[in-house]
Scaffold this active site. Structure first.
Site, PDB file in Angstrom:
ATOM      1  N   SER A  48      19.251   7.336  -0.298  1.00  0.00           N
ATOM      2  CA  SER A  48      18.374   6.173  -0.237  1.00  0.00           C
ATOM      3  C   SER A  48      18.410   5.490  -1.601  1.00  0.00           C
ATOM      4  O   SER A  48      19.226   5.839  -2.455  1.00  0.00           O
ATOM      5  CB  SER A  48      16.964   6.617   0.132  1.00  0.00           C
ATOM      6  OG  SER A  48      16.123   5.519   0.300  1.00  0.00           O
ATOM      7  N   ALA A  99       0.830  -1.204   0.000  1.00  0.00           N
ATOM      8  CA  ALA A  99       0.000   0.000   0.000  1.00  0.00           C
ATOM      9  C   ALA A  99       0.867   1.258   0.000  1.00  0.00           C
ATOM     10  O   ALA A  99       0.605   2.220  -0.731  1.00  0.00           O
ATOM     11  CB  ALA A  99      -0.932  -0.007   1.203  1.00  0.00           C
ATOM     12  N   CYS A 113     -14.903  -1.153  29.546  1.00  0.00           N
ATOM     13  CA  CYS A 113     -15.603  -0.457  30.636  1.00  0.00           C
ATOM     14  C   CYS A 113     -17.104  -0.691  30.650  1.00  0.00           C
ATOM     15  O   CYS A 113     -17.785  -0.292  31.599  1.00  0.00           O
ATOM     16  CB  CYS A 113     -15.325   1.042  30.566  1.00  0.00           C
ATOM     17  SG  CYS A 113     -16.099   1.860  29.145  1.00  0.00           S
ATOM     18  N   LYS A 140      19.027  -7.243  -0.307  1.00  0.00           N
ATOM     19  CA  LYS A 140      18.692  -6.014   0.424  1.00  0.00           C
ATOM     20  C   LYS A 140      18.270  -6.414   1.829  1.00  0.00           C
ATOM     21  O   LYS A 140      17.226  -7.023   2.033  1.00  0.00           O
ATOM     22  CB  LYS A 140      17.573  -5.249  -0.275  1.00  0.00           C
ATOM     23  CG  LYS A 140      17.290  -3.876   0.322  1.00  0.00           C
ATOM     24  CD  LYS A 140      16.275  -3.119  -0.524  1.00  0.00           C
ATOM     25  CE  LYS A 140      16.113  -1.677  -0.034  1.00  0.00           C
ATOM     26  NZ  LYS A 140      15.567  -1.595   1.322  1.00  0.00           N
TER      27      LYS A 140
END
Length: 920
Positions: free
Chosen positions: A139, A92, A484, A175
Site C-alpha cells: 500500500s 476522521a 410501526c 492517485k
C-alpha cells in the site's frame, strides 16, 4: 489480544461503528481515563485525537486509548474495503490512523503486526479463491500537508545520501480512487487478475478482469519486448461519464444508485456473474511493476531489467496496457508542488475521481535501496488533498430506523456536487447532534467530504439567515416510530440515541435484518438485496399520501430541455389501491416462501422526468437523446418478483419439432417403465405449473412458448392476414427471483457460523461466529452452552458470550419471535448440519500456536485457519500454555515474551513443516 478480549470487528452498527455525538468530553482532562472513555467515533473527537500529544500519557492509559481507537479503525477498514460502504469520513479515519501511529511510536510495545497501521488495504471477502501474489503488493503511506510531504522528501534525500546540487528524478501521477489490481502475464498471455487483499494474498477475479476492455488479453509489441513473466499493478476505476450512465440505468430499473465511482467499480468488479461486470464499463490504468522475468532464452537476456518507472511505462505502452495521462517527470520539490497545485485546481476536469497525488522515486535501484516498512514502500508517498466544503440548502430533516432500532435523523439536501459525487442526503446521528450543530430546516449549510465517502453536514451559514427567519423551522425528534408507530425511548438511561422497542415486527428493523442475513457475511443470498427485502417486508414504502400523486399509467414524464412538466390531474374516480400486507412479518417464514407467494407483490416506483431532444450524428442522421433529470413526484406500482404481463413467443417450426420429439421421448420412457403410474393429470414426478387462470390451460396453446412456471393471465385476440389468432399473455417469476430461490436453497446448508451471523445476535460477527461454530460443532450445543463454555473458547469475550447465551435463552420463552424463527428455520433444514470437520491430518491436535509478525505465505487469517484446520488452537497472546510462536517480519512484543518464557520460536519454513508433520 488477551484470551477473552472482544474482537474489534465483532461490534455491530449499534456499537463501535455507530456514530455518536460529543458526550461531554470537554469536561475531562485530555488523556485521563474519563476522557478516553468519553471519546466517540465522531469527526469532532477525531480532531481532538489529531491535536492530542500522546507523549504526556502513561503506558497504561496509552494502551487503553490504542485499543479504543484501533477498534474504530478496524471497523472503518471493514466498512470501506469489504462492504464498500464507508461509515466515516476520510478526514476522521486518517486522524485516527495518525493517532495510532503516534501511540505506537511513543510506546513501542503497542506496535504489533496485527495493528491496523500495518494492514495493507482490507481483508477480502470469501466470494473468490484466495491466491498468493508472486511478489508482495504494498500500500502507500499518506501525508496531508505540504510540511509532511517535505519531511518525506528530505528523508529520501538523506537516506540516499543524495547530493543537494544533483536533481533526483521522481515521477508524479494522480492517485485514482479505485481498486488496486495485480495482472499476471505469462509469456504475454493474461493468466490471472488478483485484488490486493492483504498484500500477500488476494482474490482471483480473473473472469471479471477479462471483461474489462482496456486490459489486453495478450501483450502486444515486438516479441523481444514481451517477458516470460510479469506482474502489472494498477487501478480499476469507473470514468465519470460511465458512472453517470450506470446510475441512470440503476434508477430507471428502480434500483438504488451508487454513491460514487469507487463503490460502483468495487461492486462491479466483485460480481459473481462476469456478464454483469461486462456491462459496467470499467477502466484500468497501470501504475506499478511487480515481479519481472525475461527468461534464459529471451532475446533481452536475463540481466536486461527495467531501470526506472519511466521505462516500465514505456513498455506498458508498447504492450497496449493503458497508463494514466496525468503523470509528470519531476526533479525538484517545487515541481512536485506545481503538480499538486495544478490538479488541486483541475481535479474536477479529469475523467475519473481523484484521490490525491502520488510521488515516487523513479529509479528502481534507488527504490530497492530505500526499501519498505511492513505495509508501504519508503520510496513513494501519497499526498491527500484537504476536504472540500460547499454550501447548499437543508430542505428537510427526516428520520430512519436501523437494524437495531436506532432512530437517526437524516438531512435532506438540495443536491450539490462535492468531492466527486452528488450529495443529497447525510446522517445527523441523533437529535442532540442536530441541536449541537444549531441547524434549522431551510438553512444554508456547509457540507464537506474528504475524498469520495459519506459527507458530513458541518453546520449552518449564519449570515444567510438574515431576512429569512420566517422560512426556517426547528427539527423535533418524533415520539413514535415512523415505521410501526411504537413509542420511542432510549435503550437505557443516559443514552442520546432513541430506539424503537418493537424489535419483532417493526417493518424498518425487519427489512434491515433481512438485508443483513442475506449479505455476504451471512447466508450470501446475492439476489435478496435491499429492494427485494423491502418488497418482502414493507411493500407499501413510498406509497403516495393521496390520489393527487398516484399516476398508475405514467412510468416517465418526457420534457424538452429546460421545460417543466405539465401539471398532473388524476382521472375522475381514481382511487389508491388497497394497501398490501407484507409477505414476511418476521424472519421465520423466509425459507418457507414459494414463488407463488410473491406473485402479487407490487412496489411503488416514482416516474422519472426525462429530457428528450434531437441531435445530428456524425453520419448526418437525426437521433433522439434521452437524459434522466430527476423524479416527477408521481408514483405507480410495478411487480416486485414476477414479470409484467407479456405475450408468449410463438415457437418456430424447428422448435415445434424439437418439442414434439422431447414429449414423445418422455411418453415412451413412461410407457416402458416397470410400474406405470395410473394418473389422470400430470405424470408422476412432473412439476406442475405454479397455477393458471381458469380456462387458460397452457396445453391449449401448443404453438407458443409457455414455461412450466408461467401463468396465463389472459388471452389477446390478434388480427392477422389469415384471421384472428389467440395469443396467451403470461407472467412468470423474474430471472432474479428464480436465482434468489436457488440461492436460498443453498443457504439451507450454509456453514454453521453463517447461520449464527444470520440470527442477528447482538455483537456477534463472522470471526467470533467461526470460533464458536468450530468449537461447539452444532447448533444444539450452542443453544445449551453457558457463558463459561463460550468464554473458554480463545477469542470469545464475556460480552459476546453473554449476548449469545441470552439470545438462545430468549428463544425458550413461550411466544418469543426469536424462538419461532429458530424453529421455523430448523424445520426448513437450516442449521441442522453439524459444523464440517477438517479432512486435513490433525497434526496440531492439542497444540497452541501463536503467530506474530508478517509472513510471506500467509495472511493473519489464513495462518490462523491453517492451525485450526489441523486441530490446533490459534491463540492471540503468548502464555505458559503456548507450545510454539511463529515469528514473521516485524514481530512485536510477543516474540520477546516467547523468548522470556523459553517457548520454541519458529521461522515460516519451520511453520510449514509443523503444519505438515506436527514436529520440527
Amino acid at each position: 489480544m488477551s484470551t477473552n478480549e472482544q474482537l474489534a470487528w465483532d461490534f455491530d452498527d449499534g456499537d463501535v461503528a455507530a456514530v455518536r455525538p460529543d458526550t461531554g468530553i470537554a469536561r475531562f482532562a485530555p488523556g485521563s481515563e474519563q476522557w478516553i472513555a468519553a471519546l466517540q467515533p465522531t469527526d469532532d473527537d477525531a480532531i481532538r485525537l489529531d491535536r492530542f500529544d500522546v507523549n504526556m500519557m502513561t503506558a497504561e492509559a496509552a494502551a487503553r486509548l490504542w485499543a479504543r481507537v484501533a477498534a474504530w479503525v478496524e471497523s472503518d477498514q471493514i466498512a470501506y474495503y469489504i462492504d464498500d460502504s464507508p461509515v466515516s469520513s476520510d478526514a476522521a479515519y486518517d486522524a485516527r490512523m495518525r493517532c495510532l501511529e503516534r501511540l505506537e511510536a511513543a510506546f513501542p510495545s503497542l506496535d504489533n503486526p496485527q495493528s491496523p497501521t500495518h494492514r495493507v488495504g482490507g481483508s477480502f471477502s470469501n466470494d473468490f479463491t484466495s491466491v498468493r501474489h508472486p511478489s508482495r503488493m504494498m500500500s502507500l503511506d499518506d501525508v496531508f500537508s505540504i510540511e509532511e510531504l517535505k519531511d518525506w522528501y528530505d528523508s529520501v534525500i538523506r537516506d540516499l545520501d543524495w547530493p543537494e546540487s544533483k536533481p533526483l528524478p521522481m515521477s508524479c501521477e494522480v492517485k485514482i480512487d479505485g481498486l488496486a489490481l495485480n495482472l499476471i502475464y505469462r509469456n504475454g498471455v493474461l493468466e490471472q487478475g488478483l485484488t490486493r487483499g492483504d498484500g500477500v494474498t488476494g482474490e482471483d477475479i480473473t473472469l471479471n478482469v477479462r471483461t474489462i476492455g482496456s486490459i489486453p488479453a495478450n501483450l502486444g509489441g515486438p516479441k523481444e519486448d514481451v517477458p516470460d513473466f510479469v506482474e502489472i499493478r494498477g487501478e480499476v476505476f469507473m470514468r465519470w461519464d460511465d458512472f453517470h450512465t450506470l446510475n441512470n440505468e440503476q434508477e430507471d430499473a428502480g434500483r438504488a444508485p451508487f454513491a460514487n465511482p469507487r463503490n460502483a467499480a468495487a461492486g462491479s468488479l466483485r460480481q459473481k456473474d462476469p456478464r454483469i461486470t461486462a456491462t459496467r464499463r470499467l477502466s484500468f490504468y497501470a501504475h506499478g511493476l511487480g515481479q519481472l522475468t525475461w527468461g534464459p532464452d529471451h532475446p533481452r537476456g536475463t540481466h536486461d531489467v527495467v531501470a526506472d518507472q519511466s521505462q516500465a511505462y514505456d513498455l506498458y505502452t508498447k504492450w497496449g496496457v493503458p497508463v494514466s495521462p496525468h503523470n509528470r517527470a519531476v526533479t525538484s520539490f517545487q515541481e512536485i508542488l506545481d503538480m499538486i497545485e495544478y490538479y488541486g485546481e483541475h481535479r474536477g476536469d479529469i475523467e475519473h475521481a481523484l484521490d490525491g497525488i502520488v510521488v515516487k522515486v523513479d529509479d528502481l535501484g534507488l527504490q530497492r535501496t530505500l526499501g519498505a516498512t511492513s505495509r508501504a514502500p519508503r520510496w513513494a508517498i501519497a499526498y491527500k488533498y484537504p476536504p472540500e466544503e460547499v454550501n447548499t440548502e437543508l430542505l428537510n430533516i427526516t428520520v430512519q430506523v436501523g437494524r437495531t432500532g436506532r432512530v437517526t435523523p437524516v438531512a435532506v439536501l438540495k443536491p450539490v456536487y462535492v468531492a466527486g459525487s452528488t450529495v443529497a442526503r447525510t446522517t445527523l446521528h441523533n437529535g442532540f447532534e442536530v441541536k449541537r450543530k444549531g441547524i434549522l430546516i431551510g438553512d444554508t449549510v456547509v457540507v464537506r467530504k474528504a475524498g469520495d465517502v459519506i459527507p458530513e453536514l458541518v453546520g449552518p451559514v449564519l449570515e444567510r439567515r438574515k431576512g429569512r427567519e420566517d422560512q426556517l423551522r426547528e427539527f423535533v425528534m418524533p415520539e413514535f416510530c415512523p415505521s410501526c408507530g411504537a413509542k420511542l425511548s432510549p435503550a437505557k438511561e443516559g443514552d442520546k440515541d432513541i430506539r424503537c422497542p418493537n424489535v419483532e415486527s417493526c417493518p424498518a428493523q425487519l427489512t434491515e435484518r433481512v438485508i443483513s442475513l442475506a449479505s455476504r457475511k451471512a447466508f450470501d443470498i446475492e439476489h435478496l438485496g435491499e429492494q427485494s427485502a423491502i418488497a418482502l417486508t414493507n411493500p407499501e414504502e413510498n406509497r403516495p399520501d393521496s390520489v393527487a400523486t398516484y399516476a398508475p399509467n405514467i412510468t416517465e414524464v418526457l420534457v424538452a430541455p429546460g421545460e417543466e412538466p405539465d401539471p398532473y390531474e388524476p382521472v375522475e374516480g381514481l382511487e389508491l389501491p388497497a394497501a398490501q400486507k407484507p409477505v414476511l412479518s418476521n424472519e421465520s417464514g423466509l425459507f418457507n416462501l414459494t414463488a407463488a407467494d410473491l406473485r402479487d407483490v407490487r412496489v411503488w416506483r416514482e416516474a422519472a422526468i426525462v429530457e428528450v431532444h434531437e441531435t445530428v450524428g456524425a453520419n448526418g442522421k437525426k437521433k433522439k437523446v434521452r437524459k434522466r433529470v430527476g423524479g416527477s413526484g408521481l408514483w405507480h406500482q410495478v411487480p416486485a418478483f414476477w414479470t409484467a404481463p407479456t405475450p408468449a413467443k410463438k415457437l418456430t417450426a424447428k422448435q415445434l419439432v424439437e418439442r414434439a420429439q422431447g414429449e414423445a421421448a418422455i411418453e415412451s420412457a413412461e410407457t416402458q417403465g416397470d410400474t406405470a403410474s395410473e394418473t389422470t393429470g400430470a405424470p408422476t414426478g412432473a412439476e406442475a405449473p405454479l397455477g393458471t387462470m381458469p380456462g387458460f390451460a397452457a396445453a391449449s396453446y401448443p404453438e407458443y412458448d409457455v414455461p412450466a412456471d408461467a401463468v396465463i393471465v389472459r388471452v389477446d385476440h390478434k388480427t392477422t392476414r389469415t384471421g384472428v389468432t389467440d395469443v396467451p399473455v403470461i407472467i412468470r417469476p423474474g430471472e432474479n427471483t428464480r436465482k434468489m430461490f436457488d440461492e436460498m436453497d443453498k443457504a439451507r446448508h450454509a456453514d454453521l457460523w453463517r447461520v449464527l451471523v444470520a440470527l442477528s445476535i447482538r455483537r456477534l460477527g463472522p470471526p467470533t461466529a467461526r470460533l464458536i461454530a468450530s468449537a461447539m460443532g452444532s447448533l444444539a450445543a450452542i443453544e445449551n452452552a453457558t457463558i463459561e463454555d463460550l468464554t473458554a473458547i480463545d477469542g470469545v469475550g464475556p460480552e459476546i458470550a453473554e449476548s449469545v447465551v441470552n439470545w438462545f435463552a430468549a428463544t425458550r420463552e413461550p411466544g418469543d419471535w426469536r424462538g419461532a424463527t429458530l424453529r421455523a428455520w430448523q424445520a426448513a433444514g437450516v442449521g441442522v448440519d453439524e459444523a464440517e470437520t477438517s479432512s486435513l491430518p490433525q497434526t496440531l491436535a492439542g497444540k497452541t500456536v501463536v503467530v506474530t509478525g508478517s509472513l510471506e505465505g500467509y495472511s493473519r487469517d489464513s495462518a490462523k485457519e491453517a492451525i485450526i484446520e489441523r486441530g490446533g488452537k490459534a491463540a492471540g497472546s503468548v502464555s505458559k500454555k503456548t507450545d510454539y510462536v511463529v515469528i514473521g517480519a516485524n514481530a512485536g512484543s510477543k516474540a520477546a515474551k516467547a523468548e522470556e518464557l523459553g517457548i520454541p520460536m519458529l521461522s515460516e519454513t519451520q511453520f510449514a513443516q509443523l503444519l505438515a508433520t506436527g514436529t520440527i
